[in-house]
Design a protein around this motif. Structure first.
Motif, PDB file in Angstrom:
ATOM      1  N   MET A   1       0.665  -1.189   0.018  1.00 56.19           N
ATOM      2  CA  MET A   1      -0.182  -0.126  -0.018  1.00 56.19           C
ATOM      3  C   MET A   1       0.656   1.290   0.202  1.00 56.19           C
ATOM      4  SD  MET A   1      -3.318  -0.720  -0.126  1.00 56.19           S
ATOM      5  CE  MET A   1      -2.889  -1.567  -1.536  1.00 56.19           C
ATOM      6  N   GLY A   2       1.977   1.284   0.600  1.00 52.57           N
ATOM      7  CA  GLY A   2       2.812   2.485   0.577  1.00 52.57           C
ATOM      8  C   GLY A   2       3.293   2.662  -0.665  1.00 52.57           C
ATOM      9  N   PRO A   3       4.135   1.859  -1.365  1.00 53.70           N
ATOM     10  CA  PRO A   3       4.515   2.051  -2.825  1.00 53.70           C
ATOM     11  C   PRO A   3       3.314   2.529  -3.919  1.00 53.70           C
ATOM     12  CG  PRO A   3       5.582   0.159  -1.962  1.00 53.70           C
ATOM     13  CD  PRO A   3       4.631   0.557  -0.833  1.00 53.70           C
ATOM     14  N   ALA A   4       2.051   2.007  -3.631  1.00 57.74           N
ATOM     15  CA  ALA A   4       0.859   2.162  -4.563  1.00 57.74           C
ATOM     16  C   ALA A   4       0.481   3.654  -4.218  1.00 57.74           C
ATOM     17  CB  ALA A   4      -0.187   1.554  -3.933  1.00 57.74           C
ATOM     18  N   ALA A   5       0.531   4.307  -3.138  1.00 59.57           N
ATOM     19  CA  ALA A   5       0.077   5.424  -2.684  1.00 59.57           C
ATOM     20  C   ALA A   5       1.090   6.652  -3.336  1.00 59.57           C
ATOM     21  CB  ALA A   5       0.222   5.778  -1.133  1.00 59.57           C
ATOM     22  N   GLU A   6       2.666   6.164  -3.172  1.00 57.03           N
ATOM     23  CA  GLU A   6       3.380   7.063  -3.588  1.00 57.03           C
ATOM     24  C   GLU A   6       3.402   7.183  -5.194  1.00 57.03           C
ATOM     25  OE1 GLU A   6       7.403   6.963  -2.367  1.00 57.03           O
ATOM     26  OE2 GLU A   6       7.127   6.473  -0.349  1.00 57.03           O
ATOM     27  N   SER A   7       2.907   6.029  -5.706  1.00 57.29           N
ATOM     28  CA  SER A   7       2.985   5.882  -7.321  1.00 57.29           C
ATOM     29  C   SER A   7       1.763   6.704  -7.839  1.00 57.29           C
ATOM     30  CB  SER A   7       2.652   4.515  -7.729  1.00 57.29           C
ATOM     31  OG  SER A   7       3.850   3.696  -7.478  1.00 57.29           O
ATOM     32  N   LEU A   8       0.721   6.729  -7.170  1.00 63.44           N
ATOM     33  CA  LEU A   8      -0.535   7.556  -7.304  1.00 63.44           C
ATOM     34  C   LEU A   8      -0.138   8.867  -7.373  1.00 63.44           C
ATOM     35  CD1 LEU A   8      -3.421   5.550  -6.031  1.00 63.44           C
ATOM     36  CD2 LEU A   8      -2.684   5.579  -8.259  1.00 63.44           C
ATOM     37  N   GLU A   9       0.711   9.446  -6.472  1.00 62.07           N
ATOM     38  CA  GLU A   9       1.089  10.598  -6.052  1.00 62.07           C
ATOM     39  C   GLU A   9       1.940  11.315  -6.934  1.00 62.07           C
ATOM     40  OE1 GLU A   9       2.230  10.656  -2.283  1.00 62.07           O
ATOM     41  OE2 GLU A   9       0.225  10.196  -1.204  1.00 62.07           O
ATOM     42  N   GLY A  10       2.635  10.385  -7.725  1.00 58.83           N
ATOM     43  CA  GLY A  10       3.822  10.753  -8.600  1.00 58.83           C
ATOM     44  C   GLY A  10       5.046  10.768  -7.848  1.00 58.83           C
ATOM     45  N   THR A  11       5.275   9.990  -6.986  1.00 59.10           N
ATOM     46  CA  THR A  11       6.534  10.115  -6.322  1.00 59.10           C
ATOM     47  C   THR A  11       7.288   8.913  -6.312  1.00 59.10           C
ATOM     48  OG1 THR A  11       5.420   9.777  -4.168  1.00 59.10           O
ATOM     49  CG2 THR A  11       6.191  12.213  -4.850  1.00 59.10           C
ATOM     50  N   ASN A  12       6.792   7.835  -7.420  1.00 62.68           N
ATOM     51  CA  ASN A  12       7.319   6.825  -7.458  1.00 62.68           C
ATOM     52  C   ASN A  12       9.085   7.011  -8.125  1.00 62.68           C
ATOM     53  OD1 ASN A  12       8.472   4.219  -8.849  1.00 62.68           O
ATOM     54  ND2 ASN A  12       6.455   3.436  -8.548  1.00 62.68           N
ATOM     55  N   PRO A  13       9.958   6.541  -7.635  1.00 62.60           N
ATOM     56  CA  PRO A  13      11.305   6.836  -8.047  1.00 62.60           C
ATOM     57  C   PRO A  13      11.684   6.383  -9.465  1.00 62.60           C
ATOM     58  CG  PRO A  13      11.618   5.253  -6.147  1.00 62.60           C
ATOM     59  CD  PRO A  13      10.004   5.756  -6.255  1.00 62.60           C
ATOM     60  N   ILE A  14      10.975   5.313  -9.980  1.00 68.30           N
ATOM     61  CA  ILE A  14      10.993   4.889 -11.310  1.00 68.30           C
ATOM     62  C   ILE A  14      10.738   5.939 -12.282  1.00 68.30           C
ATOM     63  CG2 ILE A  14      10.478   3.146 -12.693  1.00 68.30           C
ATOM     64  CD1 ILE A  14      10.259   1.306 -10.418  1.00 68.30           C
ATOM     65  N   ALA A  15       9.690   6.517 -11.882  1.00 68.32           N
ATOM     66  CA  ALA A  15       9.412   7.607 -12.983  1.00 68.32           C
ATOM     67  C   ALA A  15       8.515   8.904 -12.096  1.00 68.32           C
ATOM     68  CB  ALA A  15       8.224   7.072 -13.874  1.00 68.32           C
ATOM     69  N   PRO A  16       9.711   9.697 -11.417  1.00 64.30           N
ATOM     70  CA  PRO A  16       9.131  11.043 -10.818  1.00 64.30           C
ATOM     71  C   PRO A  16       8.235  11.830 -11.601  1.00 64.30           C
ATOM     72  CG  PRO A  16      11.468  10.645 -10.321  1.00 64.30           C
ATOM     73  CD  PRO A  16      11.017   9.739 -11.687  1.00 64.30           C
ATOM     74  N   GLY A  17       7.016  12.237 -11.018  1.00 65.26           N
ATOM     75  CA  GLY A  17       6.152  13.006 -11.711  1.00 65.26           C
ATOM     76  C   GLY A  17       5.238  12.522 -12.193  1.00 65.26           C
ATOM     77  N   LEU A  18       5.277  10.924 -12.595  1.00 69.90           N
ATOM     78  CA  LEU A  18       4.215  10.471 -13.303  1.00 69.90           C
ATOM     79  C   LEU A  18       3.146   9.478 -12.397  1.00 69.90           C
ATOM     80  CD1 LEU A  18       3.026   8.882 -15.801  1.00 69.90           C
ATOM     81  CD2 LEU A  18       4.431   7.061 -15.535  1.00 69.90           C
TER      82      LEU A  18
END
Length: 337
Positions: free
Chosen positions: A97-114
């Motif tokens: 759930m943590g990485p999921a939340a970050e990914s929705l917010e655009g803070t996934n380090p794999i594609a920042p801003g996406l």
């Protein structure tokens, strides 16, 4: 010779009829297969971990039941799985759930801003507890015992453990040197005196910790009630107790926190396809537990552990029909939204 050949042809024909009947049965059960993919992959994590075993297991189960090609794929874990499913490079994946939340917010380090809104919730998997271990000879028996500058192994770089456990240590006021590596390698480093503490987020029992117990005396360190409360306030985690029978070292349950894992699906996959996949996984828990013990938590009533991701409409329909799930319309993905 002729008689044998005729019998062989008859057997082959019977097998083909049987296979056709199985496929037809699946099609009858799940309706029109229009738009279904011919094959699929499930994004897991590195080999040897819970994600790979669990994900490859249910991928093979679904492939067998639906008569299409599918399997698990080695990936970098939850963050990369969100990216792969969002972009359509993998039909399915697994995340916490943590990485999921970050990914929705655009803070996934794999594609920042996406903002990775193309990945939808499919079904609950299990909880990943955060556990801390030290050698008994170190005299580290609590978080407050960890000395300044302690060398702490946090698991593979970019993993859920490496993403969140350092932040948790910061919150708890621990000053440390950060080290990364595979689970087994870090366990060996702890035993050899190259690390002071290992802090893992992984399904328990963690094989590396179980192996350490066989070879030396260790301390499984629990959080105090105050420390647990601080982590619950700051991070997307839940209360958790590591059962006493998890490790031979434990004499009573150890207080911890955990993060829920969910299977995810590409939001634009056909509703009937995702419904069928969800049905196969969720309808027979015994089969899932045979794949991995962690699947004891892969049960319909845990649908409400997702408070982050939009639901895939096929999965949402399954849980509403079979688990009396009360999923709001605004939490169900719609291509027009």
């Amino acid at each position: 010779m002729t008689k044998f050949t005729t019998s062989a042809h008859a057997l082959c024909a019977a097998a083909l009829v049987s296979m056709g009947a199985t496929a037809a049965s699946a099609q009858d059960e799940y309706g029109d297969r229009e738009g279904w993919p011919d094959s699929f992959t499930v994004g897991t994590a590195s080999q040897g971990g819970t994600y790979f075993a669990y994900g490859s297991g249910w991928a093979n189960l679904v492939a067998d039941e639906l008569g299409i090609s599918g399997g698990g794929e080695v990936t970098g874990g939850p963050m990369q799985n969100m990216a792969l499913v969002h972009t359509g490079d993998a039909a399915f994946g697994m995340t916490t759930m943590g990485p999921a939340a970050e990914s929705l917010e655009g803070t996934n380090p794999i594609a920042p801003g996406l903002e990775m809104t193309g990945a939808c919730a499919m079904f609950p998997m299990y909880q990943t507890p955060f556990s801390v271990t030290a050698l008994s000879s170190s005299d580290i028996a609590s978080i407050s015992d960890i000395p300044d500058g302690a060398r702490i192994g946090f698991g593979p770089a970019g993993s859920t453990s490496d993403t969140y456990f350092p932040r948790m240590m910061d919150t708890l006021g621990v000053n440390y040197e950060r080290r990364n590596g595979g689970w087994s390698d870090l366990g060996t480093q702890l035993q050899d005196g190259l690390l002071d503490v290992i802090a893992f987020a992984a399904g328990v029992p963690v094989p590396a910790v179980s192996q350490l117990e066989v070879q030396t005396d260790v301390n499984i360190i629990e959080f105090t009630e105050e420390e647990q409360a601080m982590l619950l306030e700051e991070f997307p985690v839940s209360e958790f107790e590591i059962a006493a029978d998890t490790y031979s070292t434990l004499e009573e349950p150890a207080r911890s926190v955990s993060m829920w894992n969910f299977a995810i699906a590409g939001c634009d996959l056909p509703e009937s396809f995702v419904y069928a996949v969800t049905d196969i996984v969720m309808s027979d828990n015994e089969r899932m537990v045979n794949i991995h013990r962690a699947a004891e938590s892969t049960v319909p009533e845990n649908w409400d552990r997702n408070q982050v991701l939009m639901w895939h409409p096929g999965a949402a329909r399954w849980f509403m029909e079979n688990a009396d799930a009360d999923i709001p319309d605004d939490m169900i993905y719609s291509s027009g939204s």
